[in-house]
Design a protein around this motif. Structure first.
Motif, PDB file in Angstrom:
ATOM      1  N   HIS A 173      30.769  39.464 -36.243  1.00  0.00           N
ATOM      2  CA  HIS A 173      30.939  38.971 -37.612  1.00  0.00           C
ATOM      3  C   HIS A 173      29.530  38.810 -38.180  1.00  0.00           C
ATOM      4  N   LEU A 174      28.943  39.899 -38.639  1.00  0.00           N
ATOM      5  CA  LEU A 174      27.555  39.875 -39.100  1.00  0.00           C
ATOM      6  C   LEU A 174      27.359  39.002 -40.329  1.00  0.00           C
ATOM      7  N   ARG A 175      28.390  38.808 -41.114  1.00  0.00           N
ATOM      8  CA  ARG A 175      28.264  37.971 -42.315  1.00  0.00           C
ATOM      9  C   ARG A 175      28.388  36.488 -41.989  1.00  0.00           C
ATOM     10  N   ASP A 231      30.838  46.973 -34.583  1.00  0.00           N
ATOM     11  CA  ASP A 231      32.109  46.905 -35.301  1.00  0.00           C
ATOM     12  C   ASP A 231      32.123  45.534 -35.965  1.00  0.00           C
ATOM     13  N   ASP A 232      31.966  45.498 -37.287  1.00  0.00           N
ATOM     14  CA  ASP A 232      31.880  44.239 -38.031  1.00  0.00           C
ATOM     15  C   ASP A 232      33.244  43.917 -38.639  1.00  0.00           C
ATOM     16  N   SER A 282      34.145  41.023 -40.392  1.00  0.00           N
ATOM     17  CA  SER A 282      34.109  39.827 -41.248  1.00  0.00           C
ATOM     18  C   SER A 282      33.946  40.162 -42.723  1.00  0.00           C
ATOM     19  N   LEU A 283      34.477  41.263 -43.164  1.00  0.00           N
ATOM     20  CA  LEU A 283      34.217  41.716 -44.528  1.00  0.00           C
ATOM     21  C   LEU A 283      35.464  41.644 -45.404  1.00  0.00           C
ATOM     22  N   SER A 284      35.216  41.470 -46.681  1.00  0.00           N
ATOM     23  CA  SER A 284      36.286  41.625 -47.662  1.00  0.00           C
ATOM     24  C   SER A 284      36.127  43.009 -48.283  1.00  0.00           C
ATOM     25  N   GLY A 285      37.169  43.521 -48.914  1.00  0.00           N
ATOM     26  CA  GLY A 285      37.152  44.869 -49.463  1.00  0.00           C
ATOM     27  C   GLY A 285      36.011  45.141 -50.421  1.00  0.00           C
ATOM     28  N   LEU A 291      32.760  49.288 -40.308  1.00  0.00           N
ATOM     29  CA  LEU A 291      33.114  48.123 -41.109  1.00  0.00           C
ATOM     30  C   LEU A 291      34.624  47.977 -41.194  1.00  0.00           C
ATOM     31  N   ALA A 292      35.096  46.749 -41.001  1.00  0.00           N
ATOM     32  CA  ALA A 292      36.530  46.476 -41.068  1.00  0.00           C
ATOM     33  C   ALA A 292      36.760  45.298 -42.003  1.00  0.00           C
TER      34      ALA A 292
END
Length: 164
Positions: A87-89, A115-116, A118-121, A143-144
């Motif tokens: 979760h890089l963010r 494989d990150d 922790s992202l929103s669209g 990115l996921a």
């Protein structure tokens, strides 16, 4: 006998990239204990990198004319590591939420792919643009988008169950 550990090829490539006069960006890493990523034991050998590609591995490789040589006897060379779930963010304890520092800390420790999760669209395009710009060194990014799940996930689920 303690051994120094050379965790990944990426820091060496960054050093090599700083030598614009080297023909074809050739780098020969000589005499390391080399893990080839197959699961086999490390073997002493040389690794030849041209540009961003490993083009040869073996004992006593020939040095291309004008290439940079790193003498790596006593060091261990691994393929880049892959962080399969990060979760890089998410800020670490007491650290700022800074993608450049997160990417850099991964690279410096030999992690060349992540494989990150922790992202929103709406974050995908800006992060891809930053990575593509090339100003900031990044690992290879997968990115996921983090989607909500009923009742939360992991620790959130335990909290929800205890409040019932």
């Amino acid at each position: 006998m303690p051994y120094r550990l050379l965790l990944a090829l990426m820091p060496l490539l960054l050093v090599a990239a700083d030598r614009p006069n080297a023909p074809a960006d050739a780098l020969l890493i000589r005499g390391a204990r080399v893990f080839d990523g197959t699961g086999a034991a490390a073997v002493p050998g040389d690794v030849l990198v041209i540009g961003d590609r490993i083009v040869g591995m073996g004992r006593h490789l020939s040095r291309p004319r004008g290439s940079r040589v790193i003498e790596a006897r006593g060091l261990t060379l691994l393929p880049g590591l892959h962080d399969l779930h990060t979760h890089l963010r998410a800020s670490g304890h007491g650290s700022p939420d800074d993608l450049g520092k997160a990417w850099g800390s991964h690279l410096v420790n030999g992690i060349t792919s992540v494989d990150d999760f922790s992202l929103s669209g709406e974050m995908l395009s800006p992060i891809r643009a930053i990575a593509a710009d090339g100003t900031i060194a990044t690992p290879r990014l997968n990115l996921a988008i983090r989607l909500g799940v009923p009742g939360g996930m992991g620790p959130n689920m335990a909290g929800a169950a205890s409040s019932r």
